[in-house]
Design an enzyme around this catalytic site. Structure first.
Site, PDB file in Angstrom:
ATOM      1  N   ASP A 292       0.865  -1.174   0.000  1.00  0.00           N
ATOM      2  CA  ASP A 292       0.000   0.000   0.000  1.00  0.00           C
ATOM      3  C   ASP A 292       0.908   1.233   0.000  1.00  0.00           C
ATOM      4  O   ASP A 292       2.112   1.134   0.257  1.00  0.00           O
ATOM      5  CB  ASP A 292      -0.951  -0.016   1.203  1.00  0.00           C
ATOM      6  CG  ASP A 292      -2.172   0.876   0.961  1.00  0.00           C
ATOM      7  OD1 ASP A 292      -2.125   1.711   0.038  1.00  0.00           O
ATOM      8  OD2 ASP A 292      -3.174   0.744   1.693  1.00  0.00           O
TER       9      ASP A 292
HETATM   10  C1  BGC Z   1      -5.048   3.178  -0.130  1.00  0.00           C
HETATM   11  C2  BGC Z   1      -5.106   2.149  -1.235  1.00  0.00           C
HETATM   12  C3  BGC Z   1      -4.974   2.851  -2.567  1.00  0.00           C
HETATM   13  C4  BGC Z   1      -3.665   3.623  -2.587  1.00  0.00           C
HETATM   14  C5  BGC Z   1      -3.397   4.345  -3.894  1.00  0.00           C
HETATM   15  C6  BGC Z   1      -3.856   4.085  -0.251  1.00  0.00           C
HETATM   16  O1  BGC Z   1      -3.960   5.149   0.626  1.00  0.00           O
HETATM   17  O2  BGC Z   1      -5.053   2.542   1.123  1.00  0.00           O
HETATM   18  O3  BGC Z   1      -6.299   1.434  -1.160  1.00  0.00           O
HETATM   19  O4  BGC Z   1      -5.059   1.936  -3.616  1.00  0.00           O
HETATM   20  O5  BGC Z   1      -3.697   4.574  -1.550  1.00  0.00           O
HETATM   21  O6  BGC Z   1      -4.177   5.456  -4.045  1.00  0.00           O
END
Ligand code: BGC
Length: 752
Positions: A292
């Site tokens: 993540d």
């Molecule tokens: C989120 C993810 C997301 C990623 C990219 C993160 O803050 O937890 O689910 O895909 O950002 O935007």
């Protein structure tokens, strides 16, 4: 218009400057195409494994370092960060390709309801079709719709130039206050696994990669970067991990995104147990694990624990998988070269297995009209009729003097906040609400329920009140024959929420209910809310966040143009003290102060917890009324060598066309499971008046077993079980006994 143009110019300028600060990508789709054919891994007759191996052998070490490191795809002004030039403007991520070998760049976009735009990105928003929230799609209990929706958003992703979609949210609803519940598939591992798996399959049918996320136990947003989720292994295997396992079998996502939080100690993105042991060894996973955004904390520990790609650089403190740190770790032997090979092999496997390698993405026009029909169908089937006293619904076409109150129903329908937000056609009709920056602002889709209702009732029969002054709303209600009151709760990423409707809406409902006895409350929420006002209104509809065509979908259900066929994928509690954790963990902590969340309920999530504790929910899991009546009968259960087969019969005994969702639950006659019963199967059946259909379900043996940690296996205990045919987790129509023999299923795929 002017501002948008200026923003576009500005962002183009910024993105051009970016080329000077970050190495430019080394690939283009055209060169890639011609080269693929000339190179041995271009042979489509070979398996993805063979092709990945051939390509891996042709890569230099420098190239291998390139594929495992991803950039955030949007500028971040405050950090002075600009993404590489080839990144798609306002996107979630970018990994450079390698033109010499025909490896395309990876262009990453959020998320589960459609093609999102990073909101603080300075780039113009992409206007794309939004599906209803994940929880709404789960509420359809219709995997075919989930797959179709996935295919549609995947097609938009491809046409927008993306080959990786960060979809597949499947964290179980352990915490109803979690601000991201709207992105997920509810509280049950079977339902969530089937529905999210179907959506992933649909997305990847476009020859692009989908993730499944957030692995694992990212069940609340409060303290998500620091909390340590503590749960016993068996409990996790039979709940959250099982949801992932089922969805991965159904959807075969080419990538898994590890979560922010810690899991029984280490960070999820450096958890040897989660990544190496469960995912790669036990489940035999061949794809890659991406982090993540901001979930990486080390180089060698993370890589050796099974993380294959660092994502969204600028969010992590360091370029942990960047050429420099990775190079040093390879040099001092803390990361073996075989591990770097394995990381690359997995990424290449994903590109080959999905067809992303053979089918370069190209920006293309999108058929927004056709896609609107798909999202609307999903929204219609996800809307849950919670209460309908005196059959107030469906509305007759002749219904007159209708007051529509609140919820910006004159403008559009609500969506959830954070990285997953899709900006719909026509932009945001209610600008300026909520937090100014991430996860806000609040975004609506321009599909006004008011217009859709007026289209049916006649313009002169419908009046609107914004609901900001309860007395004014009540006065309009008093002059009307019927009230449709919209009550909203915006939820979003990086925050958790109370279960109380905000902004005085409880008082509004009460004031309006006093003035008129025919009140239909339409909820737009990301999950359960408390309803102290429930006894005062005859009808309640849960519309969730219904997507691009939500207004039309709500009106179609209100008017009975389609049956109300959604069923709750989550338990609605009566009060907070019914929850395993009445107080949300971490609320008393300072930012970045670590804390534990102990999931002592183990696998007893949602209705299982309520069953076990003898709590009566406000609305149970699986609940949802229909406009017709169904008779459920003929329940039969028989043990088979590998588990259990169940059949039943459902008949539409009413006079309207409808859709039933017969649910089959199983539990041991004595005790021995985490809870008295588990959902073991379901079907969604469309039935004409008088029509009967047979339900046939073969139960997944894991749903009859308990997890044996020491034996690394699923064990079915010999003995007597009860099989229930039910309308919801608390509405059991009939039960039959069945005796099962003992059996054992290895947790390691492919082993006996
Ligand atoms: C989120 C993810 C997301 C990623 C990219 C993160 O803050 O937890 O689910 O895909 O950002 O935007």
């Amino acid at each position: 218009m002017q501002t948008r143009k200026m923003r576009l110019l500005l962002s183009c300028l910024l993105l051009t400057t970016a080329a000077m600060t970050v190495p430019a990508a080394t690939s283009s789709a055209a060169t890639m195409n011609s080269q693929t054919n000339a190179q041995p891994w271009g042979d489509r007759q070979l398996s993805p494994d063979q092709r990945a191996e051939l390509l891996l052998r042709a890569m230099t070490v420098e190239e291998k370092k390139l594929l495992v490191f991803g950039y955030f795809g949007s500028p971040m002004k405050d950090k002075g960060y600009f993404p590489p030039e080839e990144a798609r403007m306002g996107s979630a991520g970018y990994v450079p390709g390698i033109a010499r070998l025909g490896i395309p760049p990876q262009w990453l976009t959020d998320a589960g309801v459609g093609v999102a735009t990073q909101r603080d990105s300075l780039a113009p928003y992409r206007e794309r079709t939004s599906l209803p929230a994940g929880i709404a799609t789960a509420a359809t209990w219709n995997p075919a719709l989930a797959e179709k929706g996935g295919a549609m958003i995947g097609k938009e992703a491809r046409a927008s130039g993306f080959n990786v979609m960060l979809a597949g949210g499947i964290n179980l609803v352990r915490e109803p206050r979690n601000g991201r519940n709207f992105e997920y598939g509810g509280e049950d591992p079977l339902l969530a696994g089937i529905m999210v798996g179907a959506q992933i399959k649909g997305i990847q049918s476009n020859n692009i990669i989908s993730t499944i996320k957030h692995f694992a136990l990212n069940a609340q947003e409060t303290g998500r970067f620091v909390l340590n989720a503590k749960i016993d292994e068996a409990g996790a295997r039979m709940s959250d991990l099982l949801a992932f396992e089922i969805a991965m079998e159904k959807g075969e996502p080419a990538s898994v995104m590890c979560a922010y939080n810690r899991y029984n100690g280490p960070y999820a993105c450096e958890s040897d147990f989660l990544l190496n042991r469960v995912l790669k060894q036990d489940w035999g996973y061949k794809g890659y694990v991406m982090s993540d955004w901001g979930a990486v904390h080390s180089t060698a520990p993370a890589a050796n624990a099974g993380l294959d790609q660092q994502s969204g650089y600028i969010f992590d403190k360091k370029q942990f998988f960047g050429a420099e740190l990775l190079g040093a770790a390879l040099k001092d032997g803390s990361i073996p070269m075989e591990r770097l090979d394995d990381m690359n092999r997995r990424i290449l496997h994903a590109l080959f297995a999905t067809g992303a390698m053979d089918n370069p993405v190209e920006i293309a026009p999108i058929d927004m009209g056709a896609h609107a029909i798909i999202t609307q169908a999903d929204a219609e089937e996800g809307i849950v009729l919670l209460k309908n006293e005196g059959n107030l619904l469906p509305l007759a076409a002749s219904a007159k003097r209708i007051a529509v109150i609140g919820g910006y129903a004159d403008k559009g329908v609500l969506s959830g906040g954070g990285s997953s937000t899709v900006f719909g056609p026509g932009g945001n009709p209610v600008p300026g609400l909520g937090p100014q920056h991430f996860p806000g602002p609040v975004v609506f889709h321009a599909s006004a329920p008011l217009n859709a209702i007026a289209k049916r009732a006649g313009k002169d029969q419908v009046r609107f009140d914004p609901g900001t002054d309860p007395a004014a709303a009540a006065a309009l209600a008093a002059e009307s024959d019927l009230v449709i009151l919209f009550a909203n709760q915006w939820t979003g990423e990086a925050m958790d929420f109370s279960l109380t409707l905000p902004d005085g809406q409880e008082g509004l409902i009460q004031a309006v209910a006093k003035a008129n006895k025919n009140v239909v409350v339409v909820l737009q929420t990301g999950g359960p809310v408390l309803m102290p006002w429930l006894d005062q209104v005859p009808a309640v509809l849960e519309a969730w966040y219904p997507g691009t065509r939500g207004g039309e979908a709500i009106a179609r259900v209100l008017y009975g143009e389609i049956d109300a066929s959604g069923r709750l994928p989550v338990t609605f509690p009566q009060s907070l003290d019914q929850l395993p954790r009445p107080v949300l963990d971490g609320t008393d902590k300072k930012q970045d102060e670590p804390f534990d969340v102990t999931y002592q309920e183990g696998a007893a999530v949602g209705y299982k917890w309520f069953d076990r504790e003898g709590h009566k929910p406000l609305f149970p899991f699986g609940h949802g009324l229909s406009y017709t009546t169904f008779e459920y009968g003929d329940l039969k259960a028989s043990a088979t060598p590998d588990g259990l087969r169940i059949s039943a019969r459902v008949t539409n005994t009413g006079s309207r066309h409808g859709q039933a969702v017969p649910q089959l639950y199983v539990g041991p006659a004595a005790s021995g499971w985490e809870a008295p019963k588990r959902l073991a199967g379901f079907q969604k059946l469309a039935l004409a008046p008088g029509e009967s259909k047979q339900v046939e379900v073969t139960v997944d043996p894991r749903l009859l077993a308990t997890y044996d940690v020491a034996g690394r296996a699923w064990n079915i205990a010999a003995g007597d079980y009860q099989v229930h045919l039910a309308r919801s987790a608390t509405d059991i129509v009939s039960s039959v006994p069945v005796t099962l023999a003992a059996s054992r299923l290895s947790a390691v795929k492919g082993q006996q």
